[in-house]
Design an enzyme around this catalytic site. Structure first.
Site: not given
Length: 408
Positions: A113, A336
């Site tokens: 991100k 994740s």
């Protein structure tokens, strides 16, 4: 280069030792000193505090020729991207395909991100929508996008307000506030929808507020189309056969997937979502433990036509794989990332995948999950350690501390 080249013609190397004619070495030094300009004897004049402060406030000097070509970034945001790739070796034994991980865990703030944090802000700046010192940025986040925005906002001088479900890890809260962001926690039962609604509410009440909208912002996918995809194509020498990514906002799989397919339409793109919240597979949203993916809705930025299939991975399998990656591969990553590797292993064992190259994104670093379910058992074990079970050491300053003993 021999010793005589370094020390002069009188130096001799004998049995590994250097014998030096001191006259040869010392004389040039004395000659150099004789040629030096006479030392000034002017009296020392102490500068006033005002003079010292004036010098300190001057703009830094232009880069000197000595630093030209040096690999020093002008800003921490210049360090984003070009993350390395590495093959899995232990956990992938027996698989017919090779699995290469793109380590987004090595971004400046340790997640994929970071890329969109920088690009969404700079895209809005180029369009004249925001300005440092004037605009208040507002954004809903599950943590990693917020961290990516927070360090870029700090570097550029923006005020940032973030909304985040209270179910996200304590490390996320600490990191966000450490970068100076204002954090508002929302009802975890409402997942990301609750955070989105709260961000909209705050923006409506805040002067000069601007919501970056990671779930809708084209700049999200654009940066992966411009950087992540090309990096994978370059670093695999165009040999990638399968690209896999867990889906949160959908920016990574959309941008990188589109780029890779533009280079080779036969590349298979596969998404990953939580078994407990299989929205992309047509199921109902639900609570799960894989922070950062499975938002509970289909994001606007996601191109649902770019992927060939979506695989579901349970929270428990994701957690166990993240632990294995640390212990067996030395790769410290989040939940994740564990989900992504579980899915990649399923694909790698398919008969038709023999000899193929699978690239999978490892989204974030494991250290921001220390307080989460990922490390519950290890944390409890460490908390129960008695003094007698540890070894006392001291550092160079004399400070004493305990560490667990080495097990035989």
């Amino acid at each position: 280069m021999t010793a005589s080249h370094v020390l002069g013609p009188q130096a001799v190397c004998s049995r590994g030792h250097v014998q030096v004619n001191l006259r040869t070495v010392v004389s040039p030094l004395r000659q150099h000193r004789r040629k030096q300009a006479p030392v000034s004897r002017a009296p020392f004049v102490r500068k006033s505090d005002a003079q010292v402060n004036a010098v300190a406030m001057e703009a830094p000097p232009a880069r000197s020729p000595a630093t030209e070509g040096a690999k020093i970034a002008n800003s921490v945001t210049d360090l984003i991207g070009n993350t390395p790739m590495v093959f899995l070796n232990s956990v992938s034994k027996g698989a017919g395909a090779r699995i290469a991980c793109k380590l987004e865990i090595q971004e400046p703030c340790r997640s994929v991100k970071d890329r969109i944090g920088k690009n969404m802000i700079e895209d809005a700046e180029k369009k004249g929508l925001i300005k440092p010192g004037v605009t208040t940025l507002v954004e809903p986040t599950s943590g990693n996008t917020g961290i990516g925005l927070a360090f870029v906002a700090a570097a550029k001088g923006y005020k940032l307000i973030l909304t985040m479900p209270a179910s996200m890890s304590l490390e996320r809260r600490v990191l966000l506030q450490a970068f100076g962001a204002e954090l508002v926690l929302t009802d975890p039962a409402k997942a990301m929808r609750g955070a989105v609604g709260k961000a909209q509410e705050i923006a409506a009440k805040t002067d000069n507020a601007y919501i970056l909208q990671q779930f809708e912002n084209p700049a999200n996918a654009d940066i992966h189309r411009q950087t992540t995809g090309p990096e994978i194509w370059r670093d695999t020498a165009g040999q990638v056969d399968v690209f896999m990514s867990a889906i949160g906002t959908g920016g990574t799989i959309t941008g990188a997937g589109e780029y890779l397919k533009s280079q080779n339409p036969d590349i298979r793109v596969i998404g990953i979502e939580p078994t407990e919240s299989p929205v992309l597979s047509g199921g109902a949203p639900g609570p799960h433990k894989i922070q950062g993916i499975g938002a509970g809705f289909i994001p606007g930025v996601l191109n649902t036509k770019v992927y060939n299939e979506v695989l579901q991975v349970s929270s428990e399998d994701s957690i166990e794989m993240a632990k294995r990656l640390a212990k067996e591969e030395g790769i410290f990553c989040g939940i994740s990332s564990g989900a992504a590797v579980v899915a990649a292993l399923r694909v790698a064992t398919r008969p038709e995948m023999a000899g193929k190259l699978i690239v999978v994104i490892l989204c974030s670093f494991g250290e921001r999950y220390l307080s989460s379910v990922l490390f519950t058992s290890i944390r409890e074990e460490c908390e129960k350690m008695g003094v007698d079970e540890r070894i006392m050491l001291s550092d160079q300053t004399g400070k004493e501390f305990f560490v667990p003993p080495l097990k035989s």
